[in-house]
Design a protein around this motif. Structure first.
Motif, PDB file in Angstrom:
ATOM      1  N   VAL A  47       0.846  -1.191   0.000  1.00  0.00           N
ATOM      2  CA  VAL A  47       0.000   0.000   0.000  1.00  0.00           C
ATOM      3  C   VAL A  47       0.880   1.239   0.000  1.00  0.00           C
ATOM      4  O   VAL A  47       0.716   2.138  -0.829  1.00  0.00           O
ATOM      5  CB  VAL A  47      -0.932   0.010   1.223  1.00  0.00           C
ATOM      6  N   TYR A  58       3.917   5.239  -2.577  1.00  0.00           N
ATOM      7  CA  TYR A  58       2.546   4.747  -2.556  1.00  0.00           C
ATOM      8  C   TYR A  58       2.256   3.901  -3.788  1.00  0.00           C
ATOM      9  O   TYR A  58       2.769   4.178  -4.876  1.00  0.00           O
ATOM     10  CB  TYR A  58       1.546   5.910  -2.526  1.00  0.00           C
ATOM     11  N   SER A  61      -2.917   3.165  -6.943  1.00  0.00           N
ATOM     12  CA  SER A  61      -4.352   3.268  -6.655  1.00  0.00           C
ATOM     13  C   SER A  61      -4.638   3.896  -5.295  1.00  0.00           C
ATOM     14  O   SER A  61      -5.768   4.288  -5.018  1.00  0.00           O
ATOM     15  CB  SER A  61      -5.007   1.889  -6.732  1.00  0.00           C
ATOM     16  N   MET A  62      -3.625   4.014  -4.454  1.00  0.00           N
ATOM     17  CA  MET A  62      -3.810   4.570  -3.116  1.00  0.00           C
ATOM     18  C   MET A  62      -3.326   6.007  -2.999  1.00  0.00           C
ATOM     19  O   MET A  62      -3.709   6.719  -2.077  1.00  0.00           O
ATOM     20  CB  MET A  62      -3.055   3.713  -2.089  1.00  0.00           C
ATOM     21  N   ARG A  65      -5.279   9.218  -1.686  1.00  0.00           N
ATOM     22  CA  ARG A  65      -6.350   8.829  -0.769  1.00  0.00           C
ATOM     23  C   ARG A  65      -5.800   8.348   0.576  1.00  0.00           C
ATOM     24  O   ARG A  65      -6.458   8.499   1.599  1.00  0.00           O
ATOM     25  CB  ARG A  65      -7.192   7.722  -1.396  1.00  0.00           C
ATOM     26  N   PHE A  66      -4.618   7.770   0.565  1.00  0.00           N
ATOM     27  CA  PHE A  66      -4.009   7.242   1.784  1.00  0.00           C
ATOM     28  C   PHE A  66      -2.754   8.045   2.119  1.00  0.00           C
ATOM     29  O   PHE A  66      -2.043   8.504   1.212  1.00  0.00           O
ATOM     30  CB  PHE A  66      -3.614   5.774   1.595  1.00  0.00           C
ATOM     31  N   THR A  81      -6.483   6.536   5.958  1.00  0.00           N
ATOM     32  CA  THR A  81      -7.181   6.236   4.716  1.00  0.00           C
ATOM     33  C   THR A  81      -8.365   7.175   4.568  1.00  0.00           C
ATOM     34  O   THR A  81      -8.974   7.593   5.563  1.00  0.00           O
ATOM     35  CB  THR A  81      -7.691   4.785   4.691  1.00  0.00           C
ATOM     36  N   ASP A  88     -11.245  -1.516  -1.543  1.00  0.00           N
ATOM     37  CA  ASP A  88     -10.194  -1.380  -0.532  1.00  0.00           C
ATOM     38  C   ASP A  88     -10.369  -2.394   0.598  1.00  0.00           C
ATOM     39  O   ASP A  88      -9.516  -2.489   1.482  1.00  0.00           O
ATOM     40  CB  ASP A  88     -10.193   0.026   0.066  1.00  0.00           C
ATOM     41  N   TYR A  92      -5.217  -5.580   6.284  1.00  0.00           N
ATOM     42  CA  TYR A  92      -4.064  -4.687   6.165  1.00  0.00           C
ATOM     43  C   TYR A  92      -2.994  -5.124   7.166  1.00  0.00           C
ATOM     44  O   TYR A  92      -3.279  -5.289   8.358  1.00  0.00           O
ATOM     45  CB  TYR A  92      -4.488  -3.241   6.416  1.00  0.00           C
TER      46      TYR A  92
END
Length: 120
Positions: A47, A58, A61-62, A65-66, A81, A88, A92
């Motif tokens: 992630v 990162y 796709s993250m 957003r994260f 997040t 998602d 984790y």
């Protein structure tokens, strides 16, 4: 070296969660700290990771957003997040690259995982 992850749970799409992972036990140093995730039938994927100097990487796709961060005094890594999507949903896992002694070869340590479920 033990890693304890927390902060997972059930959230609606568009919501947010903050994951934490505290490192404890006997170790000399921690370099890279990271979060991975895994869904059933799929390989574990990275992630985000953060180096000792605070530089971050990162997954595409993250990004945006994260946010990964770390508190070196507390030996803790966080994952904030946001704008969560049903895809998602995953377990984790936190991960650190650490030396347990001054001249030891760095090795990976893993936490037990925390489940994030995003409902649509």
């Amino acid at each position: 070296v033990q890693l304890q992850a927390s902060g997972g749970g059930l959230v609606q799409a568009g919501g947010s969660l903050r994951l934490s992972c505290a490192v404890s036990g006997t170790f000399f140093s921690i370099s890279v700290m990271a979060w991975y995730r895994q869904t059933p039938g799929k390989q574990r994927e990275m992630v985000a990771n953060i180096a000792t100097d605070g530089s971050t990487v990162y997954a595409d796709s993250m990004e945006g957003r994260f946010t990964i961060s770390r508190d070196n005094a507390k030996n803790t890594v966080y994952l904030q997040t946001s704008s969560l999507r049903p895809e998602d949903t995953a377990v984790y896992y936190c991960n650190v690259l650490a030396r347990n002694k001054a001249y030891a070869v760095p090795r990976d340590y893993w936490g037990q995982g925390t489940l994030v479920t995003v409902s649509s």
